[in-house]
Write a protein that holds these residues in place. Sequence first.
Motif, short mmCIF file in Angstrom:
data_model
loop_
_atom_site.label_atom_id
_atom_site.label_comp_id
_atom_site.label_asym_id
_atom_site.label_seq_id
_atom_site.Cartn_x
_atom_site.Cartn_y
_atom_site.Cartn_z
N ASP A 137 8.45 0.71 11.58
CA ASP A 137 9.21 1.09 12.58
C ASP A 137 10.91 1.17 12.02
O ASP A 137 11.58 2.27 12.12
CB ASP A 137 9.25 -0.02 13.59
CG ASP A 137 9.96 0.35 14.88
OD1 ASP A 137 10.59 1.54 15.02
OD2 ASP A 137 10.35 -0.62 15.79
N LYS A 143 18.43 4.30 12.85
CA LYS A 143 19.33 3.39 13.81
C LYS A 143 19.77 2.26 12.71
O LYS A 143 19.12 1.75 11.83
CB LYS A 143 18.49 2.75 14.66
CG LYS A 143 18.29 3.70 15.83
CD LYS A 143 17.64 2.95 17.07
CE LYS A 143 17.48 3.94 18.36
NZ LYS A 143 16.55 3.32 19.30
N LYS A 228 6.15 7.84 14.43
CA LYS A 228 7.87 7.67 14.41
C LYS A 228 8.37 8.73 13.99
O LYS A 228 9.42 9.36 14.57
CB LYS A 228 8.26 6.41 13.47
CG LYS A 228 9.51 5.94 13.50
CD LYS A 228 9.96 5.14 14.59
CE LYS A 228 11.48 5.05 14.79
NZ LYS A 228 12.09 3.59 14.56
N ARG A 242 12.44 9.50 22.64
CA ARG A 242 12.41 8.13 21.79
C ARG A 242 12.30 7.01 22.39
O ARG A 242 11.87 6.08 21.94
CB ARG A 242 13.54 8.43 20.86
CG ARG A 242 13.53 7.33 19.76
CD ARG A 242 14.53 7.76 18.60
NE ARG A 242 14.68 6.63 17.70
CZ ARG A 242 15.40 6.77 16.48
NH1 ARG A 242 16.29 7.68 16.35
NH2 ARG A 242 15.32 5.42 15.88
N LEU A 245 9.50 4.46 22.72
CA LEU A 245 9.38 3.63 21.52
C LEU A 245 9.79 2.09 21.95
O LEU A 245 9.53 1.12 21.40
CB LEU A 245 9.93 3.91 20.24
CG LEU A 245 9.40 5.19 19.81
CD1 LEU A 245 10.16 5.62 18.57
CD2 LEU A 245 7.97 5.22 19.62
#
Length: 366
Positions: A137, A143, A228, A242, A245
């Motif tokens: 992840d 991010k 992902k 997104r 998620l």
Amino acid sequence: MNRVKVDLDGSSYPIIIEANSLSSTGKVIRERVGQKKGVIITDENVDRLYGPALEDTLENEGLRFTKLVVQPGEASKSLSTAERLYKELAELQLHRDSVVLAFGGGVIGDLAGFVGSTFLRGLPVVQIPTTLLAQVDSSVGGKTAVNLSRGKNLVGTFHQPEMVVMDPVVLETLSSEDVRSGLGEVLKYGLVWDENFFWKAVDNIELFENVENGAGLESLISRCCEIKAEVVGRDELDRGIRQILNFGHTIGHGIEAGSGYGELRHGEAVIWGMIGDIWISQDRGYLAEETFSRILGGLTRLSLPSLPDDLTGTELLEYITRDKKVRGGVINSVLLREPGEKVDVEQVSEAELKDAWEFLTGLEVN
Ligand code: GLY
């Protein structure tokens, strides 16, 4: 070896998943980024176990990287650690072309990604994740973040890595809590994107839980990375799809904050949060009771961590409403109508969250 491409406008990059590849990581890094210099940012635990292997392979490729080691744990994901790292990068006279290698779990990936994305307005970052959660992840999707005392991940950037390269065999030294935390995110992908994968992961719970054979996880980890990559490819900046998620993350973040960040790992809290989200989904009539029970049965094949026993529903709500994703007092959560197919971000009420909490606290922990 499995290779997954994250396809983005202007910044596509590969994810390479290969068992026993740590000792040859230098070669794939050199092939991708060239003969650069830079830094390895890691923590003391990862450094003790795997630092020498990474340094050797970089040296064998003629790559000059200086290792910067921070303390393990969430406390390092701070502006003060970032500042210390900026000073070290400045002293090393890194330039725009230098590379930051983020070598560790989610904390290191977020911190090193943040430092790399802001120093000199952005250096190339290579993610080398070493925990299950980071491999499936947090290392993928760009991010980055540090925490403030007011909450987690409140300062951050989107900065896609040059590549993500991982060796599932390093997972063999993880604690059972860290494995369970990663498993929370693995099962999440199945429920929001691919129900068959959910059941495949459930059938392989023991393989995950006793990771004596990290190589056996290569294809399961690759499937998570594929999902992902697909989601991030459609919505890099987290403005739409997104957000699915975040399944399990509304209640999950509340539990994490309510337990003082530490008692439960992120993905462990997300497991409880997913149970809360499917409970709300069936309470609204989105999920048939039979489907709800089947999924709950799958999720509880995991040995669930204990919930913080002194956290009340009212306190949980306070923590949830402080979360950065709550805008203008509106609390959203990800609800399922059809597992792996029909999944939406929807507003949920305080009463629903409190009822879900009551359900969770009444569940027998195995
Ligand atoms: N961990 C969720 C995301 O990257 O969007």
